[in-house]
Design a protein around this motif. Structure first.
Motif, PDB file in Angstrom:
ATOM      1  N   UNK A 134       1.097  -1.371   0.331  1.00 27.76           N
ATOM      2  CA  UNK A 134      -0.228  -0.008  -0.081  1.00 27.76           C
ATOM      3  C   UNK A 134       0.724   1.573  -0.219  1.00 27.76           C
ATOM      4  N   UNK A 135       0.232   1.925  -1.026  1.00 29.17           N
ATOM      5  CA  UNK A 135       1.146   3.103  -1.083  1.00 29.17           C
ATOM      6  C   UNK A 135       0.497   4.575  -0.896  1.00 29.17           C
ATOM      7  N   UNK A 136       0.703   5.523  -0.253  1.00 32.17           N
ATOM      8  CA  UNK A 136      -0.406   6.509   0.660  1.00 32.17           C
ATOM      9  C   UNK A 136       0.474   7.513  -0.462  1.00 32.17           C
ATOM     10  N   UNK A 137       0.171   8.590  -0.984  1.00 33.68           N
ATOM     11  CA  UNK A 137       1.162   9.677  -1.937  1.00 33.68           C
ATOM     12  C   UNK A 137       0.513  10.402  -2.863  1.00 33.68           C
ATOM     13  N   UNK A 138       0.701  11.056  -3.555  1.00 34.68           N
ATOM     14  CA  UNK A 138      -0.054  12.156  -4.298  1.00 34.68           C
ATOM     15  C   UNK A 138      -0.066  11.726  -5.799  1.00 34.68           C
ATOM     16  N   UNK A 139      -1.329  12.803  -6.401  1.00 33.98           N
ATOM     17  CA  UNK A 139      -1.605  12.316  -7.619  1.00 33.98           C
ATOM     18  C   UNK A 139      -0.623  12.785  -8.513  1.00 33.98           C
ATOM     19  N   UNK A 140       0.010  13.337  -8.961  1.00 34.10           N
ATOM     20  CA  UNK A 140       1.634  13.425 -10.034  1.00 34.10           C
ATOM     21  C   UNK A 140       2.304  11.890  -9.754  1.00 34.10           C
ATOM     22  N   UNK A 141       2.754  11.631  -8.220  1.00 32.94           N
ATOM     23  CA  UNK A 141       3.681  10.121  -8.019  1.00 32.94           C
ATOM     24  C   UNK A 141       2.546   8.725  -8.585  1.00 32.94           C
TER      25      UNK A 141
END
Length: 184
Positions: A134-141
């Motif tokens: 699970x990776x919690x991040x941003x739209x650009x990433x």
């Protein structure tokens, strides 16, 4: 390996501020937004952007997680937390014309961001004995991770919509990627 990428929930940005690296608060009802996100609990690895808007979501999942600087959104340097309309045209217009190579003073361009995100991505895909991430991040990433898999030109990055609080799910088996869902 199954990889779940989640974008943080909606931010409170009524003045249309430029933000990437800067911490900007989530909308007031963010706890309600968190409850609408359905996710599994049995991840072998959970990694979050160090931005507060992502860590709050990781905390909500009660996950034992790590943070990684490479998962931050684009660094807009001197533009951070300025209204987009207040950024001088002589600075912003070159970026609008070439956001891949041009950057804000003190920030990074898309190629530099791509380098750091792809570094994380390739390191992740080489890990053994991990079944679910699970990776919690941003739209650009998330877009850059999709770009790493699909190899589309960076100029086309913003043609993919990544919604707040939604997931992209991919799998990696025997060196081949499968994109299972976007914005679920």
């Amino acid at each position: 390996m199954e990889i779940h990428l989640i974008r943080h929930t909606a931010v409170d940005n009524p003045e249309n501020l430029c933000y990437g690296f800067a911490d900007i608060p989530l909308k007031e009802n963010y706890q309600d937004d968190f409850k609408r996100i359905l996710t599994d609990q049995d991840f072998d690895l959970v990694v979050s952007s160090p931005s507060l808007r992502c860590r709050l979501l990781a905390d909500h999942f009660n996950s034992d997680y790590k943070t990684d600087e490479r998962l931050r959104e684009m660094n807009f340097g001197n533009w951070e937390l300025k209204k987009w309309s207040d950024i001088p045209e002589e600075e912003i217009n070159p970026w609008y014309n070439d956001f891949v190579n041009i950057k804000a003073n003190g920030g990074e361009n898309l190629r530099e961001m791509q380098t750091r995100v792809h570094s994380f991505w390739y390191e992740l895909t080489l890990k053994k004995n991990i079944n679910k991430v699970l990776i919690i991040t941003h739209a650009g990433v998330i877009r850059l991770m999709l770009q790493a898999v699909l190899q589309f030109p960076l100029e086309n990055m913003f043609t993919i919509q990544i919604d707040y609080g939604k997931k992209v799910i991919m799998s990696l088996n025997d060196g081949l990627f499968s994109i299972k869902s976007i914005n679920v």
